[in-house]
Design a protein around this motif. Sequence first.
Motif, PDB file in Angstrom:
ATOM      1  N   SER A  48      16.039   7.087   9.596  1.00 16.02           N
ATOM      2  CA  SER A  48      15.092   5.659   9.087  1.00 16.02           C
ATOM      3  C   SER A  48      12.907   6.322   8.923  1.00 16.02           C
ATOM      4  CB  SER A  48      15.241   4.568   9.765  1.00 16.02           C
ATOM      5  OG  SER A  48      14.466   4.758  11.398  1.00 16.02           O
ATOM      6  N   LEU A  49      12.879   7.365   9.244  1.00 16.31           N
ATOM      7  CA  LEU A  49      11.396   7.002   7.928  1.00 16.31           C
ATOM      8  C   LEU A  49      10.956   7.068   7.464  1.00 16.31           C
ATOM      9  CD1 LEU A  49       8.640   8.259   9.795  1.00 16.31           C
ATOM     10  CD2 LEU A  49       9.478  10.403   9.571  1.00 16.31           C
ATOM     11  N   PHE A  50      12.328   7.526   6.404  1.00 13.21           N
ATOM     12  CA  PHE A  50      11.722   7.742   4.703  1.00 13.21           C
ATOM     13  C   PHE A  50      11.273   6.110   4.559  1.00 13.21           C
ATOM     14  CE2 PHE A  50      12.826  11.757   6.518  1.00 13.21           C
ATOM     15  CZ  PHE A  50      11.926  12.843   5.175  1.00 13.21           C
ATOM     16  N   PHE A  51      12.186   5.398   5.098  1.00  7.23           N
ATOM     17  CA  PHE A  51      11.713   3.765   4.518  1.00  7.23           C
ATOM     18  C   PHE A  51      10.592   3.339   4.787  1.00  7.23           C
ATOM     19  CE2 PHE A  51      16.496   3.924   5.383  1.00  7.23           C
ATOM     20  CZ  PHE A  51      17.385   3.757   4.191  1.00  7.23           C
ATOM     21  N   TYR A  52       9.966   3.805   5.870  1.00  7.96           N
ATOM     22  CA  TYR A  52       8.102   4.075   5.636  1.00  7.96           C
ATOM     23  C   TYR A  52       7.877   4.138   4.675  1.00  7.96           C
ATOM     24  CZ  TYR A  52      10.927   1.597   9.826  1.00  7.96           C
ATOM     25  OH  TYR A  52      11.386   0.640  10.544  1.00  7.96           O
ATOM     26  N   GLY A  53       7.556   5.381   3.528  1.00 11.73           N
ATOM     27  CA  GLY A  53       6.713   6.171   3.474  1.00 11.73           C
ATOM     28  C   GLY A  53       6.738   5.493   2.347  1.00 11.73           C
ATOM     29  N   PRO A  54       7.305   4.490   1.250  1.00 12.95           N
ATOM     30  CA  PRO A  54       6.639   3.613   0.361  1.00 12.95           C
ATOM     31  C   PRO A  54       5.358   2.484   1.016  1.00 12.95           C
ATOM     32  CG  PRO A  54       8.541   3.602   0.176  1.00 12.95           C
ATOM     33  CD  PRO A  54       8.265   4.617   1.009  1.00 12.95           C
ATOM     34  N   LEU A  55       5.752   1.830   1.548  1.00 13.21           N
ATOM     35  CA  LEU A  55       4.740   1.616   2.903  1.00 13.21           C
ATOM     36  C   LEU A  55       3.253   1.672   3.560  1.00 13.21           C
ATOM     37  CD1 LEU A  55       6.811  -0.597   5.478  1.00 13.21           C
ATOM     38  CD2 LEU A  55       5.714  -1.437   3.328  1.00 13.21           C
ATOM     39  N   ASN A  56       3.773   3.032   3.719  1.00 13.35           N
ATOM     40  CA  ASN A  56       2.657   3.613   3.625  1.00 13.35           C
ATOM     41  C   ASN A  56       1.529   4.323   2.504  1.00 13.35           C
ATOM     42  OD1 ASN A  56       3.936   6.143   6.883  1.00 13.35           O
ATOM     43  ND2 ASN A  56       3.135   4.316   6.687  1.00 13.35           N
ATOM     44  N   PHE A  57       2.274   4.498   1.487  1.00 12.00           N
ATOM     45  CA  PHE A  57       0.878   4.990   0.573  1.00 12.00           C
ATOM     46  C   PHE A  57       0.886   3.512   0.378  1.00 12.00           C
ATOM     47  CE2 PHE A  57       3.903   8.538   0.203  1.00 12.00           C
ATOM     48  CZ  PHE A  57       3.237   9.525  -0.064  1.00 12.00           C
ATOM     49  N   TYR A  58       1.794   1.904   0.012  1.00 15.25           N
ATOM     50  CA  TYR A  58       1.000   0.571  -0.124  1.00 15.25           C
ATOM     51  C   TYR A  58      -0.304   0.852   0.530  1.00 15.25           C
ATOM     52  CZ  TYR A  58       0.568  -3.696  -0.970  1.00 15.25           C
ATOM     53  OH  TYR A  58       0.144  -5.145  -1.221  1.00 15.25           O
ATOM     54  N   PHE A  59      -0.456   0.837   1.740  1.00 15.79           N
ATOM     55  CA  PHE A  59      -1.504  -0.024   3.226  1.00 15.79           C
ATOM     56  C   PHE A  59      -2.455   1.488   2.522  1.00 15.79           C
ATOM     57  CE2 PHE A  59       1.622  -0.776   6.285  1.00 15.79           C
ATOM     58  CZ  PHE A  59       1.524  -1.995   5.077  1.00 15.79           C
ATOM     59  N   ALA A  60      -2.396   2.815   1.742  1.00 17.17           N
ATOM     60  CA  ALA A  60      -3.491   3.402   1.260  1.00 17.17           C
ATOM     61  C   ALA A  60      -3.397   3.383   0.497  1.00 17.17           C
ATOM     62  CB  ALA A  60      -3.147   5.347   2.042  1.00 17.17           C
ATOM     63  N   TYR A 120      -8.861  -4.756   6.140  1.00 17.08           N
ATOM     64  CA  TYR A 120      -7.672  -5.081   5.391  1.00 17.08           C
ATOM     65  C   TYR A 120      -6.975  -4.396   4.867  1.00 17.08           C
ATOM     66  CZ  TYR A 120      -8.446  -9.836   7.494  1.00 17.08           C
ATOM     67  OH  TYR A 120      -8.508 -10.990   8.335  1.00 17.08           O
ATOM     68  N   LEU A 121      -5.699  -3.879   5.076  1.00 23.32           N
ATOM     69  CA  LEU A 121      -4.719  -2.611   3.678  1.00 23.32           C
ATOM     70  C   LEU A 121      -4.071  -3.022   3.236  1.00 23.32           C
ATOM     71  CD1 LEU A 121      -4.754   0.415   6.772  1.00 23.32           C
ATOM     72  CD2 LEU A 121      -6.585   0.010   4.871  1.00 23.32           C
ATOM     73  N   PRO A 122      -3.965  -3.061   1.955  1.00 24.61           N
ATOM     74  CA  PRO A 122      -4.765  -1.863   1.457  1.00 24.61           C
ATOM     75  C   PRO A 122      -5.777  -2.735   1.047  1.00 24.61           C
ATOM     76  CG  PRO A 122      -2.781  -2.651  -0.012  1.00 24.61           C
ATOM     77  CD  PRO A 122      -2.678  -3.374   0.893  1.00 24.61           C
ATOM     78  N   ASN A 123      -7.042  -1.736   0.340  1.00 20.27           N
ATOM     79  CA  ASN A 123      -8.328  -2.343   0.043  1.00 20.27           C
ATOM     80  C   ASN A 123      -8.044  -2.175  -1.410  1.00 20.27           C
ATOM     81  OD1 ASN A 123     -11.155  -2.854  -0.955  1.00 20.27           O
ATOM     82  ND2 ASN A 123     -11.951  -0.928   1.021  1.00 20.27           N
ATOM     83  N   PHE A 124      -8.479  -3.570  -2.454  1.00 14.62           N
ATOM     84  CA  PHE A 124      -8.476  -3.743  -3.422  1.00 14.62           C
ATOM     85  C   PHE A 124      -9.743  -3.636  -3.906  1.00 14.62           C
ATOM     86  CE2 PHE A 124      -3.924  -5.474  -2.172  1.00 14.62           C
ATOM     87  CZ  PHE A 124      -3.607  -4.514  -3.646  1.00 14.62           C
ATOM     88  N   ILE A 125     -10.382  -3.365  -3.329  1.00 10.40           N
ATOM     89  CA  ILE A 125     -11.982  -2.904  -4.510  1.00 10.40           C
ATOM     90  C   ILE A 125     -12.451  -2.276  -4.451  1.00 10.40           C
ATOM     91  CG2 ILE A 125     -14.080  -4.127  -3.161  1.00 10.40           C
ATOM     92  CD1 ILE A 125     -13.027  -6.456  -1.345  1.00 10.40           C
ATOM     93  N   GLU A 126     -12.240  -1.108  -4.053  1.00  6.58           N
ATOM     94  CA  GLU A 126     -12.347   0.287  -4.184  1.00  6.58           C
ATOM     95  C   GLU A 126     -12.585   0.648  -5.882  1.00  6.58           C
ATOM     96  OE1 GLU A 126     -12.337   2.528  -0.664  1.00  6.58           O
ATOM     97  OE2 GLU A 126     -10.260   2.643  -1.456  1.00  6.58           O
TER      98      GLU A 126
END
Length: 126
Positions: A48-60, A120-126
């Motif tokens: 199930s680790l791969f189900f979290y991949g999209p969230l990891n990229f989202y937070f980054a 706060y993640l993701p950072n939309f200001i950058e």
Amino acid sequence: MEDNLTDLDKMYKNDVQKIYDTYNTQKSIFTCAAHEEIFPFNPVNTPSLFFYGPLNFYFAGQFDKAFEFIDDQIKLNKANIKELGSYEEAVNNIKTYEIYRKNLKQWIKDCRQFKVDDEYLPNFIE
């Protein structure tokens, strides 16, 4: 017992310590897929680790990579179905990633953030 202790020490130094050093903040866990050298490291082989991949990229804040990850997983599951025939796990995986895509698009539109550690993640200001 000496062999067991040696193996335990080796496992600690090679796996446990690496996990602890790498993921010692909530942010490092929430963004682990964004670090390609880290994400494939999966000593407990959690499917199930791969189900979290999209969230990891989202937070980054790597939205394109989140959608690329989703598309790659859908393609992989479709290829598996083509090769092996339709089976429940692959069909469910495709549905899960399609829901991810829809929800992430909405979160991006809404500039949805989550407090992680002291920011706060993701950072939309950058």
